[in-house]
Design an enzyme around this catalytic site. Structure first.
Site, PDB file in Angstrom:
ATOM      1  N   ASP A 147      50.632  17.489  10.086  1.00 34.11           N
ATOM      2  CA  ASP A 147      50.334  16.986  11.434  1.00 34.11           C
ATOM      3  C   ASP A 147      50.720  15.510  11.466  1.00 34.11           C
ATOM      4  O   ASP A 147      50.990  14.902  10.426  1.00 34.11           O
ATOM      5  CB  ASP A 147      48.832  17.160  11.749  1.00 34.11           C
ATOM      6  N   SER A 148      50.713  14.946  12.658  1.00 33.33           N
ATOM      7  CA  SER A 148      50.984  13.511  12.774  1.00 33.33           C
ATOM      8  C   SER A 148      49.790  12.700  12.259  1.00 33.33           C
ATOM      9  O   SER A 148      49.936  11.540  11.891  1.00 33.33           O
ATOM     10  CB  SER A 148      51.251  13.157  14.234  1.00 33.33           C
TER      11      SER A 148
ATOM     12  N   GLY B 117      52.767  12.150  20.601  1.00 33.74           N
ATOM     13  CA  GLY B 117      52.712  12.500  22.032  1.00 33.74           C
ATOM     14  C   GLY B 117      53.440  11.549  22.953  1.00 33.74           C
ATOM     15  O   GLY B 117      53.819  11.922  24.060  1.00 33.74           O
TER      16      GLY B 117
ATOM     17  N   CYS C  96      50.329  21.103  14.494  1.00 33.26           N
ATOM     18  CA  CYS C  96      50.503  20.109  15.558  1.00 33.26           C
ATOM     19  C   CYS C  96      51.262  20.787  16.688  1.00 33.26           C
ATOM     20  O   CYS C  96      52.372  21.294  16.474  1.00 33.26           O
ATOM     21  CB  CYS C  96      51.309  18.937  14.995  1.00 33.26           C
ATOM     22  N   ASN C  97      50.660  20.819  17.855  1.00 36.94           N
ATOM     23  CA  ASN C  97      51.314  21.476  19.002  1.00 36.94           C
ATOM     24  C   ASN C  97      52.588  20.739  19.421  1.00 36.94           C
ATOM     25  O   ASN C  97      53.583  21.356  19.771  1.00 36.94           O
ATOM     26  CB  ASN C  97      50.382  21.505  20.219  1.00 36.94           C
TER      27      ASN C  97
ATOM     28  N   CYS D 219      46.268  20.495  21.604  1.00 37.98           N
ATOM     29  CA  CYS D 219      46.604  19.440  20.661  1.00 37.98           C
ATOM     30  C   CYS D 219      45.558  19.588  19.572  1.00 37.98           C
ATOM     31  O   CYS D 219      44.355  19.682  19.879  1.00 37.98           O
ATOM     32  CB  CYS D 219      46.500  18.070  21.310  1.00 37.98           C
TER      33      CYS D 219
ATOM     34  N   HIS E 147      44.259  17.667  17.620  1.00 35.62           N
ATOM     35  CA  HIS E 147      43.241  16.601  17.560  1.00 35.62           C
ATOM     36  C   HIS E 147      42.045  16.888  18.481  1.00 35.62           C
ATOM     37  O   HIS E 147      40.940  16.419  18.214  1.00 35.62           O
ATOM     38  CB  HIS E 147      43.838  15.257  18.008  1.00 35.62           C
TER      39      HIS E 147
HETATM   40  N1  DGL Z   1      47.959  16.679  16.794  1.00 34.53           N
HETATM   41  C1  DGL Z   1      49.131  16.628  17.584  1.00 34.53           C
HETATM   42  C2  DGL Z   1      49.247  17.871  18.469  1.00 34.53           C
HETATM   43  O1  DGL Z   1      48.676  18.897  18.150  1.00 34.53           O
HETATM   44  C3  DGL Z   1      49.495  15.417  18.391  1.00 34.53           C
HETATM   45  C4  DGL Z   1      48.940  14.078  18.134  1.00 34.53           C
HETATM   46  C5  DGL Z   1      49.940  12.971  18.402  1.00 34.53           C
HETATM   47  O2  DGL Z   1      50.140  12.573  19.565  1.00 34.53           O
HETATM   48  O3  DGL Z   1      50.539  12.539  17.419  1.00 34.53           O
HETATM   49  O4  DGL Z   1      49.906  17.865  19.463  1.00 34.53           O
END
Ligand code: DGL
Length: 264
Positions: free
Chosen positions: A11-12, A44, A75-76, A189, A191
């Site tokens: 993930d990020s 994002g 991570c989406n 997302c 997060h």
């Molecule tokens: N966790 C990431 C997602 O599922 C995005 C977070 C980011 O903006 O880096 O989209």
């Protein structure tokens, strides 16, 4: 198959921990490497080209270095943009994370449901295709809530999250036409489920939240069915950023069974 070969979760930032939590329930013995592209966070607000280049480059490096049995892009944003491309170049099986529009469309009672993700995810055709396939006859309202990502990161560093800030980041969803009829929200997302309690308070009314973590964990379990698992080394989390910053998340990682933090 080497029994100690890890499952790599990417993930990020810390969002992928929502997937790890579900994965631990199904495969407690599985060795895991959690990789966070902290140097690239947040995704994002980045362009498609930037995200695709980072994700493909990093996963290529990590596949070679760690020889995972499977990679999960937890991570989406990264999945909706780069999943197809990464699958074409890597031999490792890859599980992606896509917005849980299908289950949410099935449970909305008002017929109006919301989609909260990053701004980059909201723009993807992938999302439109899911809507056309699974939300026929329903109304899907979208909102890019980039502001929730740093709040989730802060929460896991042990900082206090203000409900007002969560409300500010999400109000665009309910303030649009028909927003008052939303009864179900897709947290698209990884997060965002980390803030489920705060989101509940911020919306201030009954709302069902749907996300994909459980389904992703089930998919990983299905793809590794019959494989033997053994932890050769303790599970670790790897960052592309500064180790000192990453160490502020030590407590959070420990709660997910990860005690070793390293720099890529
Ligand atoms: N966790 C990431 C997602 O599922 C995005 C977070 C980011 O903006 O880096 O989209």
């Amino acid at each position: 198959m080497d029994e100690t070969a890890p499952i790599l979760l990417f993930d990020s930032g810390v969002g992928g921990l929502t997937v790890l939590a579900e994965l631990r329930k199904l495969l407690p013995q599985a060795p895991v490497i959690y990789a966070a592209d902290m140097a690239g966070l947040p995704y994002g607000a980045k362009s498609e080209a930037e995200i695709a280049a980072r994700v493909a480059g990093l996963l290529g490096r990590m596949a070679e270095r760690f020889e995972p049995r499977l990679i999960c892009i937890a991570c989406n944003t990264a999945s909706t943009i780069a999943l197809g491309m990464v699958r074409e170049v890597l031999e490792t099986p890859i599980v992606g994370t896509v917005p849980a529009i299908k289950p949410a469309a099935a449970i909305t009672e008002t017929g109006v449901f919301g989609l909260l993700g990053t701004e980059a995810t909201m723009r993807q055709k992938y999302v439109e295709d899911l809507e056309h396939e699974f939300a026929v006859g329903k109304r899907l309202l979208r909102h890019g809530a980039n502001g929730l990502v740093p709040l989730a990161e802060a929460k896991l560093r042990g900082e206090k999250v203000r409900i007002d800030d969560v409300a500010e980041a999400t109000k665009g969803l309910v303030l649009q036409a028909h927003g008052g009829e939303i009864d179900t929200i897709v947290l698209a997302c990884t997060h965002f489920p980390l803030l489920e309690g705060e989101l509940r308070k911020a919306f201030g009314r009954d709302m069902r939240f749907v996300h994909g973590a459980e389904g992703i964990a089930r998919r990983i379990a299905a793809l590794t069915e019959g494989q033997a698992f053994e932890r050769g080394v303790p599970d670790r989390a790897i960052t592309t950023g500064e180790l000192a910053d990453f160490e502020k998340l030590e407590g959070a990682f420990a709660r997910y069974g990860i005690d070793r933090l390293e720099k890529l």
